[in-house]
Design a protein around this motif. Structure first.
Motif, PDB file in Angstrom:
ATOM      1  N   LEU A 127      25.042  33.773  33.942  1.00 31.56           N
ATOM      2  CA  LEU A 127      25.270  35.185  33.671  1.00 31.56           C
ATOM      3  C   LEU A 127      26.171  35.741  34.759  1.00 31.56           C
ATOM      4  CD1 LEU A 127      21.640  36.217  32.700  1.00 31.56           C
ATOM      5  CD2 LEU A 127      23.519  35.602  31.195  1.00 31.56           C
ATOM      6  N   GLY A 128      27.157  36.467  34.374  1.00 30.68           N
ATOM      7  CA  GLY A 128      28.145  37.001  35.308  1.00 30.68           C
ATOM      8  C   GLY A 128      29.489  37.007  34.625  1.00 30.68           C
ATOM      9  N   SER A 129      30.233  35.924  34.791  1.00 31.64           N
ATOM     10  CA  SER A 129      31.537  35.853  34.139  1.00 31.64           C
ATOM     11  C   SER A 129      31.888  34.409  33.797  1.00 31.64           C
ATOM     12  CB  SER A 129      32.617  36.456  35.037  1.00 31.64           C
ATOM     13  OG  SER A 129      32.774  35.680  36.201  1.00 31.64           O
ATOM     14  N   VAL A 130      32.784  34.307  32.836  1.00 36.81           N
ATOM     15  CA  VAL A 130      33.331  33.022  32.423  1.00 36.81           C
ATOM     16  C   VAL A 130      34.843  33.153  32.521  1.00 36.81           C
ATOM     17  CG1 VAL A 130      33.600  31.378  30.522  1.00 36.81           C
ATOM     18  CG2 VAL A 130      31.444  32.603  30.806  1.00 36.81           C
ATOM     19  N   GLU A 131      35.476  32.168  33.136  1.00 35.25           N
ATOM     20  CA  GLU A 131      36.928  32.166  33.238  1.00 35.25           C
ATOM     21  C   GLU A 131      37.464  30.870  32.644  1.00 35.25           C
ATOM     22  OE1 GLU A 131      37.336  35.011  37.128  1.00 35.25           O
ATOM     23  OE2 GLU A 131      37.906  32.915  37.341  1.00 35.25           O
ATOM     24  N   ILE A 132      38.472  31.036  31.812  1.00 35.33           N
ATOM     25  CA  ILE A 132      39.123  29.899  31.160  1.00 35.33           C
ATOM     26  C   ILE A 132      40.569  29.861  31.649  1.00 35.33           C
ATOM     27  CG2 ILE A 132      39.819  28.885  28.947  1.00 35.33           C
ATOM     28  CD1 ILE A 132      36.832  29.135  29.020  1.00 35.33           C
ATOM     29  N   VAL A 133      41.002  28.720  32.144  1.00 33.63           N
ATOM     30  CA  VAL A 133      42.398  28.526  32.518  1.00 33.63           C
ATOM     31  C   VAL A 133      42.892  27.332  31.712  1.00 33.63           C
ATOM     32  CG1 VAL A 133      44.034  28.058  34.379  1.00 33.63           C
ATOM     33  CG2 VAL A 133      41.966  29.388  34.851  1.00 33.63           C
ATOM     34  N   ARG A 134      43.947  27.556  30.929  1.00 33.86           N
ATOM     35  CA  ARG A 134      44.484  26.508  30.050  1.00 33.86           C
ATOM     36  C   ARG A 134      45.982  26.365  30.302  1.00 33.86           C
ATOM     37  NH1 ARG A 134      43.212  23.981  25.414  1.00 33.86           N
ATOM     38  NH2 ARG A 134      41.274  25.090  25.164  1.00 33.86           N
ATOM     39  N   ARG A 135      46.408  25.124  30.464  1.00 30.17           N
ATOM     40  CA  ARG A 135      47.834  24.844  30.612  1.00 30.17           C
ATOM     41  C   ARG A 135      48.476  24.875  29.233  1.00 30.17           C
ATOM     42  NH1 ARG A 135      49.391  19.386  33.364  1.00 30.17           N
ATOM     43  NH2 ARG A 135      48.143  18.717  31.624  1.00 30.17           N
ATOM     44  N   LEU A 136      49.644  25.468  29.159  1.00 34.81           N
ATOM     45  CA  LEU A 136      50.382  25.550  27.898  1.00 34.81           C
ATOM     46  C   LEU A 136      51.572  24.602  27.964  1.00 34.81           C
ATOM     47  CD1 LEU A 136      50.348  29.439  27.534  1.00 34.81           C
ATOM     48  CD2 LEU A 136      48.769  27.782  26.533  1.00 34.81           C
ATOM     49  N   GLU A 137      51.687  23.783  26.931  1.00 33.03           N
ATOM     50  CA  GLU A 137      52.756  22.789  26.894  1.00 33.03           C
ATOM     51  C   GLU A 137      53.520  22.879  25.584  1.00 33.03           C
ATOM     52  OE1 GLU A 137      50.851  19.026  27.368  1.00 33.03           O
ATOM     53  OE2 GLU A 137      50.552  19.290  29.523  1.00 33.03           O
ATOM     54  N   LEU A 138      54.779  22.528  25.663  1.00 32.69           N
ATOM     55  CA  LEU A 138      55.625  22.428  24.482  1.00 32.69           C
ATOM     56  C   LEU A 138      56.325  21.082  24.549  1.00 32.69           C
ATOM     57  CD1 LEU A 138      56.723  23.879  21.954  1.00 32.69           C
ATOM     58  CD2 LEU A 138      58.602  24.703  23.380  1.00 32.69           C
ATOM     59  N   ASP A 139      56.084  20.235  23.584  1.00 33.23           N
ATOM     60  CA  ASP A 139      56.629  18.876  23.549  1.00 33.23           C
ATOM     61  C   ASP A 139      56.300  18.101  24.825  1.00 33.23           C
ATOM     62  OD1 ASP A 139      57.733  19.358  21.041  1.00 33.23           O
ATOM     63  OD2 ASP A 139      59.619  20.113  21.904  1.00 33.23           O
ATOM     64  N   GLY A 140      55.068  18.286  25.315  1.00 34.96           N
ATOM     65  CA  GLY A 140      54.613  17.563  26.491  1.00 34.96           C
ATOM     66  C   GLY A 140      55.070  18.135  27.823  1.00 34.96           C
ATOM     67  N   GLU A 141      55.888  19.157  27.776  1.00 33.28           N
ATOM     68  CA  GLU A 141      56.387  19.779  29.009  1.00 33.28           C
ATOM     69  C   GLU A 141      55.602  21.058  29.286  1.00 33.28           C
ATOM     70  OE1 GLU A 141      58.826  18.717  31.135  1.00 33.28           O
ATOM     71  OE2 GLU A 141      58.754  16.887  29.928  1.00 33.28           O
ATOM     72  N   PRO A 142      55.170  21.274  30.543  1.00 30.82           N
ATOM     73  CA  PRO A 142      54.442  22.512  30.856  1.00 30.82           C
ATOM     74  C   PRO A 142      55.350  23.736  30.726  1.00 30.82           C
ATOM     75  CG  PRO A 142      54.835  21.225  32.852  1.00 30.82           C
ATOM     76  CD  PRO A 142      55.315  20.411  31.696  1.00 30.82           C
ATOM     77  N   VAL A 143      54.830  24.754  30.066  1.00 29.77           N
ATOM     78  CA  VAL A 143      55.576  25.989  29.846  1.00 29.77           C
ATOM     79  C   VAL A 143      54.928  27.141  30.610  1.00 29.77           C
ATOM     80  CG1 VAL A 143      56.327  27.623  28.072  1.00 29.77           C
ATOM     81  CG2 VAL A 143      56.324  25.194  27.588  1.00 29.77           C
ATOM     82  N   GLY A 144      53.631  27.042  30.838  1.00 35.62           N
ATOM     83  CA  GLY A 144      52.915  28.104  31.534  1.00 35.62           C
ATOM     84  C   GLY A 144      51.423  27.860  31.478  1.00 35.62           C
ATOM     85  N   ARG A 145      50.662  28.898  31.791  1.00 38.47           N
ATOM     86  CA  ARG A 145      49.199  28.853  31.745  1.00 38.47           C
ATOM     87  C   ARG A 145      48.686  30.172  31.205  1.00 38.47           C
ATOM     88  NH1 ARG A 145      46.303  28.153  37.111  1.00 38.47           N
ATOM     89  NH2 ARG A 145      47.735  29.766  37.738  1.00 38.47           N
ATOM     90  N   ILE A 146      47.501  30.109  30.608  1.00 37.95           N
ATOM     91  CA  ILE A 146      46.817  31.330  30.194  1.00 37.95           C
ATOM     92  C   ILE A 146      45.480  31.370  30.929  1.00 37.95           C
ATOM     93  CG2 ILE A 146      45.798  30.268  28.134  1.00 37.95           C
ATOM     94  CD1 ILE A 146      46.085  33.078  26.797  1.00 37.95           C
ATOM     95  N   PHE A 147      45.142  32.552  31.401  1.00 35.89           N
ATOM     96  CA  PHE A 147      43.903  32.773  32.152  1.00 35.89           C
ATOM     97  C   PHE A 147      43.147  33.893  31.446  1.00 35.89           C
ATOM     98  CE2 PHE A 147      42.171  35.369  35.850  1.00 35.89           C
ATOM     99  CZ  PHE A 147      40.994  34.654  35.958  1.00 35.89           C
ATOM    100  N   ILE A 148      41.917  33.608  31.026  1.00 37.40           N
ATOM    101  CA  ILE A 148      41.072  34.610  30.353  1.00 37.40           C
ATOM    102  C   ILE A 148      39.801  34.792  31.169  1.00 37.40           C
ATOM    103  CG2 ILE A 148      39.726  35.154  28.291  1.00 37.40           C
ATOM    104  CD1 ILE A 148      41.784  33.671  26.638  1.00 37.40           C
ATOM    105  N   HIS A 149      39.489  36.031  31.459  1.00 36.00           N
ATOM    106  CA  HIS A 149      38.265  36.394  32.197  1.00 36.00           C
ATOM    107  C   HIS A 149      37.363  37.174  31.243  1.00 36.00           C
ATOM    108  CE1 HIS A 149      35.782  37.730  35.613  1.00 36.00           C
ATOM    109  NE2 HIS A 149      35.675  38.840  34.916  1.00 36.00           N
ATOM    110  N   ALA A 150      36.120  36.715  31.092  1.00 34.11           N
ATOM    111  CA  ALA A 150      35.164  37.376  30.188  1.00 34.11           C
ATOM    112  C   ALA A 150      33.848  37.592  30.908  1.00 34.11           C
ATOM    113  CB  ALA A 150      34.950  36.536  28.935  1.00 34.11           C
ATOM    114  N   ARG A 151      33.179  38.676  30.571  1.00 36.41           N
ATOM    115  CA  ARG A 151      31.854  38.985  31.114  1.00 36.41           C
ATOM    116  C   ARG A 151      30.797  38.444  30.152  1.00 36.41           C
ATOM    117  NH1 ARG A 151      30.575  40.009  35.652  1.00 36.41           N
ATOM    118  NH2 ARG A 151      28.915  41.363  35.012  1.00 36.41           N
ATOM    119  N   THR A 152      29.621  38.193  30.682  1.00 38.35           N
ATOM    120  CA  THR A 152      28.531  37.665  29.860  1.00 38.35           C
ATOM    121  C   THR A 152      27.485  38.742  29.578  1.00 38.35           C
ATOM    122  OG1 THR A 152      27.442  36.859  31.849  1.00 38.35           O
ATOM    123  CG2 THR A 152      28.847  35.288  30.665  1.00 38.35           C
ATOM    124  N   ASP A 153      27.942  39.966  29.338  1.00 38.93           N
ATOM    125  CA  ASP A 153      27.026  41.078  29.056  1.00 38.93           C
ATOM    126  C   ASP A 153      26.140  40.791  27.849  1.00 38.93           C
ATOM    127  OD1 ASP A 153      28.383  42.288  31.109  1.00 38.93           O
ATOM    128  OD2 ASP A 153      29.617  43.540  29.808  1.00 38.93           O
TER     129      ASP A 153
END
Length: 169
Positions: A127-153
Motif C-alpha cells: 500500500l502506498g504507490s506503484v511505479e511502472i517504468v517501461r522501455r519503448l522500442e521501435l524495430d528493436g531500437e530504444p526510442v524512449g521510456r514511459i514512467f507511470i506513478h499510481a497510488r493504491t488508494d
C-alpha cells in the motif's frame, strides 16, 4: 459445593473455547485480508503494465516524429484511470518529452533509476504507490521510456473494509 466447582470449570472451558474461537477467526480473517490485498495489488500491477504498454505503443510515433503535443494527448488518456497520478514520457536521451499530471498541485518525481520494471513503495502489503517504468522500442531500437506513478488508494479502502468485517465477525 460440587455444583460450584462444576460451574466454575464449565465457565473456564467456555471462556477458553471462546478465546480459541476468537483467536482462530482473527488469524483466518487476517490471512484472508492479506491474501485479498495481495491479489488486488497484483491485478493492479498487471493492469498498469498493460496500460503502460498500450500508451507507450501509441506514443512511439510521437517520439519518433518529435510531436510532444501528440504524446501529451496520449498520456492524457490516463485520466480514465483514477489511481494514476502522473506519467512521464522520456525521449531516447532520457529527457522528459511529455507529461501528464492528474492534480496540478502535484510535483512528479523522476523514476528511481534508469532501469525498467515495477517498483512498489509503502507498506509491506504494497500500500502506498506503484511505479511502472517501461522501455519503448521501435524495430528493436530504444526510442524512449514511459514512467507511470499510481497510488493504491483503492487497495487501502479494500483493506479497511475487510478489517472492519473481520472486526465485526
Amino acid at each position: 459445593m460440587s455444583l460450584l466447582r462444576t460451574t466454575s470449570i464449565r465457565q473456564r472451558l467456555m471462556r477458553i473455547a471462546a478465546a480459541v474461537t476468537v483467536l482462530t477467526l482473527g488469524i483466518v480473517g487476517t490471512l484472508f485480508v492479506v491474501n485479498d490485498v495481495r491479489m488486488l495489488r497484483e491485478q493492479m500491477v498487471r493492469d498498469l503494465e498493460v496500460l503502460s504498454a498500450v500508451v507507450g505503443e501509441t506514443s512511439l510515433s510521437a517520439l519518433v516524429f518529435d510531436a510532444p503535443e501528440t504524446a501529451a494527448k496520449n498520456l492524457a488518456s490516463l485520466r480514465q484511470e483514477p489511481q494514476v497520478r502522473w506519467a512521464i514520457l522520456y525521449d531516447r536521451a532520457g529527457r522528459p518529452f511529455a507529461r501528464y499530471v492528474r492534480d496540478p498541485g502535484q510535483h512528479p518525481h523522476e523514476p528511481a533509476g534508469p532501469g525498467e520494471g515495477v517498483f512498489l513503495a509503502g507498506s509491506p502489503l504494497g500500500l502506498g504507490s506503484v511505479e511502472i517504468v517501461r522501455r519503448l522500442e521501435l524495430d528493436g531500437e530504444p526510442v524512449g521510456r514511459i514512467f507511470i506513478h499510481a497510488r493504491t488508494d483503492v487497495l487501502a479502502a479494500q483493506l479497511a473494509r475487510h478489517a472492519w468485517w473481520v472486526g465485526l465477525l
